[in-house]
Design a protein around this motif. Structure first.
Motif, PDB file in Angstrom:
ATOM      1  N   UNK A 193      24.376  31.668  11.409  1.00  0.00           N
ATOM      2  CA  UNK A 193      25.593  31.210  10.735  1.00  0.00           C
ATOM      3  C   UNK A 193      26.528  30.453  11.669  1.00  0.00           C
ATOM      4  N   UNK A 194      26.427  30.708  12.979  1.00  0.00           N
ATOM      5  CA  UNK A 194      27.343  30.051  13.926  1.00  0.00           C
ATOM      6  C   UNK A 194      26.639  28.982  14.756  1.00  0.00           C
ATOM      7  N   UNK A 195      25.410  28.612  14.364  1.00  0.00           N
ATOM      8  CA  UNK A 195      24.798  27.438  14.974  1.00  0.00           C
ATOM      9  C   UNK A 195      23.670  27.659  15.947  1.00  0.00           C
ATOM     10  N   UNK A 196      23.159  28.894  16.080  1.00  0.00           N
ATOM     11  CA  UNK A 196      21.982  29.105  16.940  1.00  0.00           C
ATOM     12  C   UNK A 196      20.802  28.321  16.378  1.00  0.00           C
ATOM     13  N   UNK A 197      19.920  27.892  17.258  1.00  0.00           N
ATOM     14  CA  UNK A 197      18.779  27.061  16.866  1.00  0.00           C
ATOM     15  C   UNK A 197      17.520  27.870  16.594  1.00  0.00           C
ATOM     16  N   UNK A 198      17.270  28.874  17.428  1.00  0.00           N
ATOM     17  CA  UNK A 198      16.074  29.709  17.317  1.00  0.00           C
ATOM     18  C   UNK A 198      16.490  31.163  17.476  1.00  0.00           C
ATOM     19  N   UNK A 199      15.590  32.062  17.093  1.00  0.00           N
ATOM     20  CA  UNK A 199      15.824  33.479  17.288  1.00  0.00           C
ATOM     21  C   UNK A 199      14.729  34.111  18.121  1.00  0.00           C
ATOM     22  N   UNK A 200      15.048  35.259  18.693  1.00  0.00           N
ATOM     23  CA  UNK A 200      14.084  36.001  19.503  1.00  0.00           C
ATOM     24  C   UNK A 200      14.405  37.480  19.327  1.00  0.00           C
TER      25      UNK A 200
END
Length: 299
Positions: free
Chosen positions: A178-185
């Protein structure tokens, strides 16, 4: 002008290229990874902390940036780096992002762990910060990214699956989206969670292959991860542990017998030549031949 590593990483992600990233801790291995056709490479906190013998929890931002910059400056493939917990609160996290951008890095992951990190992290004890504080760090990391290099990739990492389950980790990664991160881990605990995570995450997920882990986290082939829907894989310990294992064998034999029979003379010669090729010695010879060597007296 040479293309930024961050721009190249964005292109790879847009083209759906699966990123298989071994963790390295010196420029020579970075060059080797590049020469073997890997799409990108990685510098992890465990590897930097282990190789420098300070351990990851005592690693400083300056030490991590310095090593990453040294490697990134010698390769053309993107380098992704473990930025820990951002090395502080949102203000410090912003500086962390700016420093990695200045160093020519393609992207970082930032986690929801307590800072400073505790050594018990390595025994799988989770010291997670409140989700609102984690999201705040990602939000301000994104602000720093957008101001300095919009192509720089921010990966939101949650360790909470280890203690609170997959749903908690997914909620945190999705809040970071929601705040603009590109990828998750995140760190699925079992095959069911590993398969479920990419379907429930709103961010494309990176999987961490923790070879040698002592808590049963599953290890997968690259094809398995692609089939499950992951977009990248970090090989966190593959280089440092294999190097240590085989170096110990070599050094033990050398110490005990005074010699080492594990490589033939031809293999030693080939290895030396490959190293010299990777560090561009032929280019150096050509420059010297055209300058200082050219002025040497001829016999």
């Amino acid at each position: 002008m040479q293309q930024r590593q961050s721009t190249r990483l964005r292109e790879l992600l847009r083209s759906k290229t699966f990123l298989h990233m071994p963790a390295v801790y010196d420029a020579l291995t970075g060059r080797l990874v590049q020469s073997l056709g890997y799409e990108a490479t990685y510098v992890g906190g465990y590897v930097t902390g282990g190789a420098s013998t300070v351990t990851e929890p005592q690693l400083t931002m300056t030490e991590q940036v310095r090593l990453a910059e040294e490697i990134a400056s010698k390769i053309s493939i993107p380098l992704v780096v473990d930025a820990g917990a951002g090395f502080g609160e949102p203000l410090h996290t912003m500086r962390t992002v700016r420093e990695f951008i200045r160093a020519g890095i393609a992207g970082v992951h930032i986690e929801d762990a307590l800072y400073p990190k505790r050594a018990h992290y390595h025994t799988y004890v989770v010291h997670g910060i409140p989700v609102d504080e984690f999201v705040e760090k990602i939000e301000y990391a994104v602000k720093a990214r957008d101001a300095a290099d919009p192509d720089f990739v921010i990966i939101a990492r949650s360790d909470t699956a280890r203690a609170m389950g997959l749903e908690e980790a997914l909620m945190r990664v999705n809040r970071a989206a929601d705040v603009g991160a590109d990828l998750g881990l995140l760190f699925p605990r079992n095959p069911k969670d590993a398969e479920e995570a990419p379907r429930k995450s709103r961010l494309p997920l990176v999987y961490v292959q923790s070879r040698g882990n002592r808590d049963g986290r599953p290890i997968y082939s690259r094809k398995d991860l692609q089939d499950m829907g992951y977009v990248a894989c970090i090989e966190a310990q593959v280089v440092i542990c294999s190097n240590f294992h085989y170096q110990k064998q070599l050094l033990t034999e050398l110490r005990n017998t005074g010699d080492f029979k594990g490589l033939s003379q031809a293999e030693w010669v080939a290895s030396r030549q490959e190293i010299e090729d990777l560090i561009d010695l032929n280019e150096h010879y050509a420059i010297e031949a055209a300058t200082v060597e050219a002025r040497q007296p001829k016999d």
